[in-house]
Design a protein around this motif. Structure first.
Motif: not given
Length: 177
Positions: A96-97, A103-104, A110-111, A141-145
């Motif tokens: 994510m980073r 993904v801010p 939170t994720m 980001p939820l989708e990415v997770t």
């Protein structure tokens, strides 16, 4: 019993959440930076038809996927006497980073919390609801997770469709009205 016990959580629209995840994952595997235009149009059409209740159902469905994936990952890592949080969260945060456009940095905690909640047997959607309603900044980001967890499972099994099959098999074995 915790207020975040999965027994209290809505399952949501797992099918729609799975369709979005599978579409994104196939695009990643195909080396595309965007999904197929036809698939994207279908996702947009479904999303537009949902309304507020339907959108909440897809959010709950995405959290159900996170819970189910982490349950599977926890069992897989426990079989190897490894800690799921150590192996999954570290990889998830690192991925994510580097995804700064999707993904801010401010939503990574939170994720991560969603994944840790699921990894410890709590409902990720009930855990998140303690802190208020979802923000627009958390949607991608939820989708990415979900996609990253599915990809982690696929990588562990050596099967690019395993994570999707895991859910479809679970759904097929359930009586849903």
């Amino acid at each position: 019993m915790s207020s975040c016990d999965p027994g209290h959580a809505a399952v949501g629209d797992v099918g729609a959440a799975l369709m979005v995840m599978d579409s994104r994952l196939k695009a990643v595997y195909d080396g595309k930076t965007a999904t197929d235009p036809e698939q994207e149009a279908l996702i947009e059409q479904i999303t537009a038809s949902l309304g507020p209740k339907g959108a909440d159902d897809v959010l709950d469905g995405a959290c159900t996927l996170i819970f189910m994936y982490m349950k599977w990952l926890r069992a897989a890592y426990e079989d190897q006497e490894k800690d799921v949080i150590e192996y999954v969260v570290t990889s998830l945060v690192a991925s994510m980073r580097v995804m700064t456009r999707s993904v801010p940095p401010e939503v990574i905690p939170t994720m991560t919390g969603l994944v840790v909640a699921a990894g410890t047997g709590l409902s990720p959607n009930l855990w998140r609801k303690q802190y208020g309603y979802w923000t627009r900044a958390e949607m991608t980001p939820l989708e990415v997770t979900v996609v990253l967890l599915a990809e982690h499972i696929n990588r562990l099994t050596g099967d690019r469709d395993y994570a999707t099959r895991l859910i479809t098999d679970a759904l097929a074995g359930t009586d849903i009205d």
